[in-house]
Design a protein around this motif. Structure first.
Motif, PDB file in Angstrom:
ATOM      1  N   THR A  35       1.788   7.742  -6.102  1.00 44.42           N
ATOM      2  CA  THR A  35       0.737   8.871  -6.281  1.00 44.42           C
ATOM      3  C   THR A  35       1.448  10.310  -5.781  1.00 44.42           C
ATOM      4  O   THR A  35       1.255  11.138  -6.536  1.00 44.42           O
ATOM      5  CB  THR A  35      -0.467   8.748  -5.384  1.00 44.42           C
ATOM      6  OG1 THR A  35      -1.107   7.521  -5.627  1.00 44.42           O
ATOM      7  CG2 THR A  35      -1.294   9.796  -5.360  1.00 44.42           C
TER       8      THR A  35
ATOM      9  N   GLN B  18      -8.414   0.969   5.500  1.00 43.17           N
ATOM     10  CA  GLN B  18      -8.799   1.558   4.247  1.00 43.17           C
ATOM     11  C   GLN B  18     -10.302   2.450   4.559  1.00 43.17           C
ATOM     12  O   GLN B  18     -10.410   3.737   4.212  1.00 43.17           O
ATOM     13  CB  GLN B  18      -9.097   0.684   3.216  1.00 43.17           C
ATOM     14  CG  GLN B  18      -7.906   0.281   2.625  1.00 43.17           C
ATOM     15  CD  GLN B  18      -8.132  -0.862   1.349  1.00 43.17           C
ATOM     16  OE1 GLN B  18      -9.186  -1.461   1.390  1.00 43.17           O
ATOM     17  NE2 GLN B  18      -7.136  -1.030   1.011  1.00 43.17           N
TER      18      GLN B  18
ATOM     19  N   GLU C 237       2.231   2.093  -3.522  1.00 46.61           N
ATOM     20  CA  GLU C 237       1.201   2.752  -4.284  1.00 46.61           C
ATOM     21  C   GLU C 237       0.979   4.234  -3.904  1.00 46.61           C
ATOM     22  O   GLU C 237       0.893   5.114  -4.730  1.00 46.61           O
ATOM     23  CB  GLU C 237      -0.063   2.161  -4.058  1.00 46.61           C
ATOM     24  CG  GLU C 237       0.054   0.412  -4.516  1.00 46.61           C
ATOM     25  CD  GLU C 237      -1.205  -0.239  -4.535  1.00 46.61           C
ATOM     26  OE1 GLU C 237      -2.148   0.306  -3.805  1.00 46.61           O
ATOM     27  OE2 GLU C 237      -1.394  -1.473  -4.857  1.00 46.61           O
ATOM     28  N   HIS C 238       1.181   4.273  -2.829  1.00 41.84           N
ATOM     29  CA  HIS C 238       1.078   5.656  -2.255  1.00 41.84           C
ATOM     30  C   HIS C 238       2.112   6.809  -2.769  1.00 41.84           C
ATOM     31  O   HIS C 238       2.067   7.994  -3.030  1.00 41.84           O
ATOM     32  CB  HIS C 238       0.692   5.764  -0.736  1.00 41.84           C
ATOM     33  CG  HIS C 238      -0.671   5.446  -0.462  1.00 41.84           C
ATOM     34  ND1 HIS C 238      -1.711   5.774  -1.016  1.00 41.84           N
ATOM     35  CD2 HIS C 238      -0.983   4.359   0.734  1.00 41.84           C
ATOM     36  CE1 HIS C 238      -2.646   5.288  -0.250  1.00 41.84           C
ATOM     37  NE2 HIS C 238      -2.310   4.480   0.684  1.00 41.84           N
TER      38      HIS C 238
ATOM     39  N   ARG D 257      -3.648  12.771   0.942  1.00 40.24           N
ATOM     40  CA  ARG D 257      -4.315  11.605   1.626  1.00 40.24           C
ATOM     41  C   ARG D 257      -3.267  10.283   1.617  1.00 40.24           C
ATOM     42  O   ARG D 257      -3.114   9.579   2.562  1.00 40.24           O
ATOM     43  CB  ARG D 257      -5.533  11.122   0.892  1.00 40.24           C
ATOM     44  CG  ARG D 257      -6.648  11.989   1.247  1.00 40.24           C
ATOM     45  CD  ARG D 257      -7.972  11.234   0.872  1.00 40.24           C
ATOM     46  NE  ARG D 257      -8.022  11.011  -0.646  1.00 40.24           N
ATOM     47  CZ  ARG D 257      -8.511  11.704  -1.500  1.00 40.24           C
ATOM     48  NH1 ARG D 257      -8.822  12.828  -1.442  1.00 40.24           N
ATOM     49  NH2 ARG D 257      -8.523  11.135  -2.847  1.00 40.24           N
ATOM     50  N   ALA D 258      -2.377  10.359   0.598  1.00 43.89           N
ATOM     51  CA  ALA D 258      -1.263   9.347   0.297  1.00 43.89           C
ATOM     52  C   ALA D 258      -0.360   9.247   1.471  1.00 43.89           C
ATOM     53  O   ALA D 258       0.216   8.343   2.070  1.00 43.89           O
ATOM     54  CB  ALA D 258      -0.642   9.456  -1.119  1.00 43.89           C
TER      55      ALA D 258
ATOM     56  N   GLU E  33       3.066  15.135   4.991  1.00 43.72           N
ATOM     57  CA  GLU E  33       1.522  15.347   5.317  1.00 43.72           C
ATOM     58  C   GLU E  33       1.268  16.845   5.530  1.00 43.72           C
ATOM     59  O   GLU E  33       0.356  17.550   4.885  1.00 43.72           O
ATOM     60  CB  GLU E  33       0.957  14.506   6.028  1.00 43.72           C
ATOM     61  CG  GLU E  33      -0.719  14.729   6.414  1.00 43.72           C
ATOM     62  CD  GLU E  33      -1.118  13.910   7.618  1.00 43.72           C
ATOM     63  OE1 GLU E  33      -2.278  13.717   7.624  1.00 43.72           O
ATOM     64  OE2 GLU E  33      -0.107  13.608   8.465  1.00 43.72           O
TER      65      GLU E  33
ATOM     66  N   GLU F 265      -5.023  14.107  -3.187  1.00 47.16           N
ATOM     67  CA  GLU F 265      -4.521  12.814  -3.214  1.00 47.16           C
ATOM     68  C   GLU F 265      -3.275  12.668  -2.557  1.00 47.16           C
ATOM     69  O   GLU F 265      -2.972  11.534  -1.911  1.00 47.16           O
ATOM     70  CB  GLU F 265      -4.568  12.576  -4.654  1.00 47.16           C
ATOM     71  CG  GLU F 265      -6.014  12.175  -5.385  1.00 47.16           C
ATOM     72  CD  GLU F 265      -6.277  11.789  -6.678  1.00 47.16           C
ATOM     73  OE1 GLU F 265      -5.004  11.581  -7.293  1.00 47.16           O
ATOM     74  OE2 GLU F 265      -7.109  11.401  -7.472  1.00 47.16           O
TER      75      GLU F 265
ATOM     76  N   SER G   6      -2.171   8.394   4.596  1.00 48.15           N
ATOM     77  CA  SER G   6      -2.310   6.727   4.913  1.00 48.15           C
ATOM     78  C   SER G   6      -1.016   5.971   5.051  1.00 48.15           C
ATOM     79  O   SER G   6      -1.181   5.201   6.193  1.00 48.15           O
ATOM     80  CB  SER G   6      -2.894   6.297   3.383  1.00 48.15           C
ATOM     81  OG  SER G   6      -4.142   6.822   3.211  1.00 48.15           O
TER      82      SER G   6
ATOM     83  N   ASP H 163      -9.843   5.580   6.718  1.00 47.39           N
ATOM     84  CA  ASP H 163      -9.309   6.721   5.973  1.00 47.39           C
ATOM     85  C   ASP H 163     -10.064   7.569   5.169  1.00 47.39           C
ATOM     86  O   ASP H 163     -10.187   8.511   5.035  1.00 47.39           O
ATOM     87  CB  ASP H 163      -8.026   6.391   4.889  1.00 47.39           C
ATOM     88  CG  ASP H 163      -6.869   5.990   5.842  1.00 47.39           C
ATOM     89  OD1 ASP H 163      -6.572   6.224   6.972  1.00 47.39           O
ATOM     90  OD2 ASP H 163      -6.102   5.293   5.165  1.00 47.39           O
TER      91      ASP H 163
ATOM     92  N   GLU I 178       0.770  -1.070   0.100  1.00 47.68           N
ATOM     93  CA  GLU I 178       0.115  -0.111  -0.064  1.00 47.68           C
ATOM     94  C   GLU I 178       0.924   1.234  -0.081  1.00 47.68           C
ATOM     95  O   GLU I 178       0.463   2.149  -0.609  1.00 47.68           O
ATOM     96  CB  GLU I 178      -0.995  -0.339   1.280  1.00 47.68           C
ATOM     97  CG  GLU I 178      -1.816   1.175   1.335  1.00 47.68           C
ATOM     98  CD  GLU I 178      -2.626   1.229   2.527  1.00 47.68           C
ATOM     99  OE1 GLU I 178      -1.935   1.406   3.594  1.00 47.68           O
ATOM    100  OE2 GLU I 178      -3.848   1.457   2.544  1.00 47.68           O
TER     101      GLU I 178
END
Length: 330
Positions: A22, A249, A18-19, A45-46, A70, A42, A49, A252, A15
């Motif tokens: 992004t 998930q 993947e973030h 949020r990435a 963040e 996005e 997370s 979030d 995960e």
């Protein structure tokens, strides 16, 4: 390290990667992305997370670095900032530090972070983050001592009503509550399977319904995770990573006010209903110990109606009818 935690860490790594993708895509085209509020969100949020997952698993270096990114993305999201080459370079420096930490974990045969490597990365990136924060403040032309907001509990707000002062309760920090709950559940999963342990896990899971009682999709998902836990046919090795992932998930999404996007996956739905070919008594006795209800029939009915949706109650009635029928045949 037990198999449950290994699976959860593998999921976290997947995960996080993947973030990171992004974030990278957004930063490489930041001058264009800044005008697209959704894409900026996005990236926020990435990082958010990654921070939450790292906090749950105790990877403090990753948590701290993701938190810094963040905070910076929050400024981009909430306030207009002119983008130039210097700002892009500083953001990419922060991204590189976070990526290096995640790669260190992904390449570790023990699924752990070497303290000396973490210290090296954090030390090397510290000056970059300071420069990034200072430059953002300069670009915003603020005189405040602390421009970058930190994720802390919000102070209660006083509102004047009719000459008096009413104190409004601070909003619930959804991410913090979900993360803390998942940490408790992970610790219980590691203790091994037994009826008392499942009962405690189910109670902790069900406590999450207190978050956003009006968010129907969130409520349904929490009920489903609780059902998956009390289902005695689900082994901890199979159900622990699934439940942690689903709640993480969904939490979030709930925090981002996107609860309409919360959905019960096919795997979780199957885990709530999967039954093994065993005798009815053996299949129902463990599950019965997982639900605390009054002895009287009316009280039991009220307890069920308060804790389960109409669809779940219907499924329960069908299951009870099936068990009773099978018992008569035996």
């Amino acid at each position: 390290m037990d198999d449950n935690k290994q699976q959860i860490i593998h999921y976290f790594i997947e995960e996080a990667q993947e973030h990171l993708e992004t974030v990278e895509q957004g930063l490489l085209d930041l001058a264009e992305v800044i005008s697209d509020a959704e894409r900026v969100n996005e990236m926020f949020r990435a990082a958010h997370s990654i921070k939450g997952g790292a906090a749950m698993l105790g990877f403090e270096g990753i948590q701290a670095t993701a938190h810094k990114l963040e905070d910076c993305f929050k400024i981009l999201r909430d306030q207009p900032v002119p983008i130039d080459q210097k700002l892009e370079t500083l953001f990419l420096g922060g991204y590189d530090a976070l990526k290096a930490l995640v790669e260190e974990l992904a390449n570790s045969p023990t699924l752990s972070l070497r303290p000396e490597i973490v210290a090296e990365i954090l030390t090397g990136s510290a000056a970059n983050f300071v420069a990034l924060q200072e430059y953002l403040e300069e670009m915003l032309n603020t005189n405040t001592h602390d421009t970058i907001s930190r994720e802390t509990s919000v102070v209660a707000t006083e509102v004047s009503i009719g000459g008096g002062i009413a104190v409004m309760a601070p909003p619930v920090n959804i991410v913090a509550v979900v993360t803390s709950t998942l940490q408790q559940m992970l610790a219980l999963f590691k203790q091994g399977d037994n009826p008392a342990n499942r009962q405690q896990l189910a109670s902790i899971s069900q406590s999450l319904t207190k978050l956003e009682p009006d968010a129907a999709n969130w409520q349904s998902l929490v009920h489903a995770t609780t059902q998956a836990i009390v289902n005695p046919h689900n082994t901890y090795n199979a159900v622990a990573p699934l439940i942690i992932r689903e709640l993480k998930q969904a939490g979030d999404l709930l925090a981002a006010r996107r609860d309409r996007e919360i959905a019960i996956s096919a795997s979780l739905q199957q885990a709530t209903t999967t039954a093994a070919p065993v005798a009815p008594v053996a299949s129902t006795a463990p599950a019965a110990t997982q639900i605390t209800i009054p002895v009287d029939v009316r009280g039991a009915a009220q307890g069920i109606l308060q804790n389960f949706s109409r669809q779940q109650v219907t499924e329960l009635v069908v299951l009870l009818h099936r068990v009773i029928s099978n018992s008569k045949q035996n």
